[in-house]
Design a protein around this motif. Structure first.
Motif, PDB file in Angstrom:
ATOM      1  N   ASP A   1       1.286  -1.726   1.453  1.00 14.41           N
ATOM      2  CA  ASP A   1       1.437  -1.794   2.911  1.00 14.41           C
ATOM      3  C   ASP A   1       0.392  -0.915   3.596  1.00 14.41           C
TER       4      ASP A   1
ATOM      5  N   ARG B   1       8.056   1.518   7.081  1.00 15.37           N
ATOM      6  CA  ARG B   1       7.107   0.723   7.872  1.00 15.37           C
ATOM      7  C   ARG B   1       6.348   1.604   8.865  1.00 15.37           C
TER       8      ARG B   1
ATOM      9  N   ARG C   1      12.961   0.786   7.486  1.00 15.56           N
ATOM     10  CA  ARG C   1      12.398   0.999   8.824  1.00 15.56           C
ATOM     11  C   ARG C   1      11.434   2.169   8.833  1.00 15.56           C
TER      12      ARG C   1
ATOM     13  N   HIS D   1      12.309  -1.866  15.519  1.00 16.11           N
ATOM     14  CA  HIS D   1      12.150  -0.761  14.569  1.00 16.11           C
ATOM     15  C   HIS D   1      12.065   0.597  15.270  1.00 16.11           C
TER      16      HIS D   1
END
Length: 391
Positions: A344, A306, A303, A254
């Motif tokens: 998240d 995150r 990506r 990532h």
């Protein structure tokens, strides 16, 4: 006797500012509501409203008598003809807005650039447009000042741009030449600090006193922190540079840079490239990402989400805010799947620190920095509506 008269005048100026701030930041208010909110008596409020109206700062109108029982109280409204100019110079465009008392936009422009602007170029562009507006869109309006939201480090004491790396500005004074060109007071501050203030006063964080705001623009990522209702500035005014923190990236697949900072990894230019978009504002970027063919754009959005979520969890653990607001392209990243993104962040944060946490995209959208910059320009008027400098 003179000292007593001076003290009385100071109190009156303070009360005038309080009434003007209420109608500016909270919308039209009846005299009776202003009386309750200020704790002043009815006759004092009536005198203050009359003084503000005589200066053209507010207007009064009778409410709809059909919706009231008994004698209606006049409604006080901030004048839409009193405006401040908000400016946001960026590497790809200069955005300029004329913001009225009350927070509405009277005029707005985005001037696309082919080259990164030097200070002199930015001043000329801003001055040309505002001069035209004075005889067109803003004819008959009273302009009280200009606020400039700069994507970089701005010294709090005097507005000197110490470093705006993507603009190539170092120890640059934009306030003085712009003030000379327009004949108006000019205030300069960091763009994210102004965005944080705008969202706190008028946007997604209105009901919160502990707020982390992250702003994503063409120049990178900045931030503003409001704790217990106070914007945290730092010793020199440089607090909140979240884009320069180093994110924890567990999966090396990532990572796009070697030992890069957050704004190297979570990056508007990468999203533009993935969406095959050459130029445009955040609305154009959001639309392009949604319509981009193939998996590339989706993969880049996932990506960056995150990496961003991991960084925000650090802010949650360190500062325990009740609200996190994401502006610019950061809001686009969250909006792809708000529930998933928020989950998240919570999963990566300490459970007790994330209790009651709310996360939102900037409610003011494309206008957040312009409204924040204009609010800085309004500051003197709101503090002292009798200020002779603003006549």
């Amino acid at each position: 006797m003179k000292e007593r008269a001076t003290a009385v005048e100071a109190v009156r100026r303070t009360n005038l500012g309080e009434v003007l701030r209420l109608v500016h930041r909270h919308g039209p208010r009846s005299r009776s509501l202003l009386t309750a909110e200020t704790g002043l008596n009815r006759s004092t409020v009536a005198d203050l409203v009359t003084a503000l109206a005589e200066r053209g700062l507010v207007s009064e109108q009778e409410p709809d008598a059909n919706k009231r029982v008994g004698r209606p109280s006049p409604v006080v409204t901030a004048s839409a003809d009193v405006v401040a100019i908000g400016v946001n110079p960026e590497v790809d465009a200069i955005e300029i807005g004329a913001v009225s008392l009350g927070g509405g936009l009277r005029a707005r422009a985005r001037i696309e650039l082919t080259d990164v602007p030097a200070v002199a170029d930015a001043v000329a562009t801003i001055a040309d447009l505002v001069t035209r507006w004075r005889s067109e869109e803003l004819v008959g309006c009273r302009i009280v000042g200009v606020g400039v939201a700069v994507p970089g480090l701005v010294r709090a004491s005097d507005g000197l741009v110490r470093l705006a790396p993507h603009l190539g500005w170092r120890d640059e004074d934009i306030a003085t030449p712009l003030a000379e060109a327009l004949g108006l007071p000019v205030t300069v501050d960091n763009d994210a600090s102004l965005g944080a203030r705008a969202e706190h006063l008028f946007g997604a964080a209105r009901e919160h006193t502990d707020v982390v705001y992250l702003n994503g623009g063409a120049s990178g990522i900045g931030g503003g922190v409001i704790l217990d209702g106070t914007l945290i500035r730092g010793a020199g005014g440089y607090a909140g540079e979240w884009g320069q923190t180093r994110p924890g990236i567990a999966n090396e697949a990532h990572r796009r840079t070697h030992d890069g900072v957050l704004e190297d990894e979570v990056n508007r230019a990468r999203l533009m490239a993935a969406a095959t978009l050459v130029a445009g504002d955040d609305d154009a970027l959001a639309a392009a990402l949604s319509g981009a063919p193939g998996p590339t754009a989706d993969e880049e959005v996932v990506r960056q989400r995150r990496v961003l979520a991991a960084t925000i969890s650090n802010a949650v653990n360190a500062l325990n805010p009740s609200m996190i607001v994401l502006g610019g392209f950061l809001g686009i990243l969250r909006d792809r799947d708000p529930e998933g993104f928020d989950a998240d962040v919570r999963e990566r944060s300490l459970a007790v620190a994330a209790e009651g946490l709310e996360i939102a995209s900037a409610a003011l959208g494309l206008d957040r920095l312009l409204i924040g910059a204009a609010e800085a320009a309004f500051a003197e008027l709101l503090a002292d509506p009798l200020s002779s400098r603003l006549q």
